[in-house]
Write a protein that holds these residues in place. Structure first.
Motif, PDB file in Angstrom:
ATOM      1  N   UNK A 181       0.943  -1.237   0.012  1.00 12.26           N
ATOM      2  CA  UNK A 181      -0.226   0.127   0.612  1.00 12.26           C
ATOM      3  C   UNK A 181       0.663   1.673  -0.349  1.00 12.26           C
ATOM      4  N   UNK A 182       2.178   0.955  -0.197  1.00 14.41           N
ATOM      5  CA  UNK A 182       3.415   2.048  -0.451  1.00 14.41           C
ATOM      6  C   UNK A 182       3.511   2.039  -1.746  1.00 14.41           C
ATOM      7  N   UNK A 183       4.021   3.280  -2.340  1.00 14.59           N
ATOM      8  CA  UNK A 183       5.046   4.032  -3.476  1.00 14.59           C
ATOM      9  C   UNK A 183       5.897   4.640  -3.806  1.00 14.59           C
ATOM     10  N   UNK A 184       6.651   4.207  -4.123  1.00 13.16           N
ATOM     11  CA  UNK A 184       7.406   5.558  -4.248  1.00 13.16           C
ATOM     12  C   UNK A 184       7.433   6.523  -5.433  1.00 13.16           C
ATOM     13  N   UNK A 185       7.563   7.809  -4.981  1.00 10.52           N
ATOM     14  CA  UNK A 185       7.025   8.582  -6.376  1.00 10.52           C
ATOM     15  C   UNK A 185       8.337   9.754  -6.782  1.00 10.52           C
ATOM     16  N   UNK A 239      -4.332   9.493   3.604  1.00 11.28           N
ATOM     17  CA  UNK A 239      -3.464   8.036   5.044  1.00 11.28           C
ATOM     18  C   UNK A 239      -2.129   9.032   5.167  1.00 11.28           C
ATOM     19  N   UNK A 240      -1.726  10.513   5.007  1.00  8.73           N
ATOM     20  CA  UNK A 240      -0.684  10.687   5.614  1.00  8.73           C
ATOM     21  C   UNK A 240       0.142  12.264   4.855  1.00  8.73           C
ATOM     22  N   UNK A 241       0.651  12.926   5.203  1.00  7.35           N
ATOM     23  CA  UNK A 241       1.891  14.002   4.693  1.00  7.35           C
ATOM     24  C   UNK A 241       2.800  13.307   4.593  1.00  7.35           C
ATOM     25  N   UNK A 284      10.009  10.295  -2.822  1.00  7.45           N
ATOM     26  CA  UNK A 284       9.538   9.955  -2.103  1.00  7.45           C
ATOM     27  C   UNK A 284       8.510   8.990  -1.950  1.00  7.45           C
ATOM     28  N   UNK A 285       8.457   8.149   0.025  1.00  3.92           N
ATOM     29  CA  UNK A 285       7.503   7.296  -0.068  1.00  3.92           C
ATOM     30  C   UNK A 285       6.302   7.510   0.528  1.00  3.92           C
ATOM     31  N   UNK A 286       5.030   7.137  -0.542  1.00  3.69           N
ATOM     32  CA  UNK A 286       3.377   7.321  -0.105  1.00  3.69           C
ATOM     33  C   UNK A 286       2.596   6.555   0.552  1.00  3.69           C
ATOM     34  N   UNK A 319       0.575   8.402 -10.484  1.00 11.41           N
ATOM     35  CA  UNK A 319       1.946   8.724 -11.416  1.00 11.41           C
ATOM     36  C   UNK A 319       2.969   8.473 -10.957  1.00 11.41           C
ATOM     37  N   UNK A 320       4.358   7.425 -11.639  1.00 13.95           N
ATOM     38  CA  UNK A 320       5.697   6.921 -10.824  1.00 13.95           C
ATOM     39  C   UNK A 320       6.094   8.562 -10.429  1.00 13.95           C
TER      40      UNK A 320
END
Length: 151
Positions: free
Chosen positions: A28-32, A54-56, A65-67, A124-125
């Motif tokens: 459930x995390x993604x690096x952007x 889900x956060x800041x 950054x990983x969101x 989007x990545x």
């Protein structure tokens, strides 16, 4: 009848189906990657805050950054004192492969779970934010690097 084509088709079907449930097989995390552009040039040292329910998260662009994923849009707020600012909203998208896999493996139940956890959605990545130049009255001319310099 040759069982080899049947086995291959079955293996392909199972592989496609297993990709469907993002909650089980995805994170459930993604690096952007975040980039800032002003007047058709990339700007460095831009502070950005990304947020969703889900956060800041904070990143200095250009940077990574990983969101935490969410079905909700990602709000991006960037600023570099004396240079400019940007505010953008990016929608998340649910993958077609995940949707088909969920329909096949869980009769759609996996989609509902992925929707709630956000695991089935992606941003989007690479996020490129378009900055607006700071107005002259908001520039701090006494700051080093202020003015027309873009780093």
């Amino acid at each position: 009848m040759n069982p080899k084509p049947t086995i291959i088709l079955l293996a392909l079907f199972v592989a496609a189906a297993l990709q469907g449930c993002a909650t089980v097989f995805d994170t459930n995390e993604q690096q952007l990657e975040v980039r800032a552009v002003l007047d058709h040039r990339e700007v460095g040292g831009v502070g950005c805050v990304l947020s969703n329910p889900a956060g800041r998260w904070f990143v200095v662009a250009p940077g990574r950054v990983t969101v935490r994923k969410s079905r909700s849009p990602l709000v991006i707020d960037c600023n570099k004192q004396g240079v400019g600012a940007a505010n953008e909203i990016v929608d998340s998208k649910f993958g077609v492969v995940k949707l088909v896999g969920n329909a096949v493996t869980t009769a759609g139940l996996g989609y509902l779970v992925d929707r709630e956890t956000g695991a089935g959605f992606d941003y989007p990545a690479t996020l490129t934010v378009l900055m607006r130049r700071a107005s002259p009255d908001t520039r701090d001319e006494d700051q080093p690097g202020a003015g027309n310099a873009i780093y």
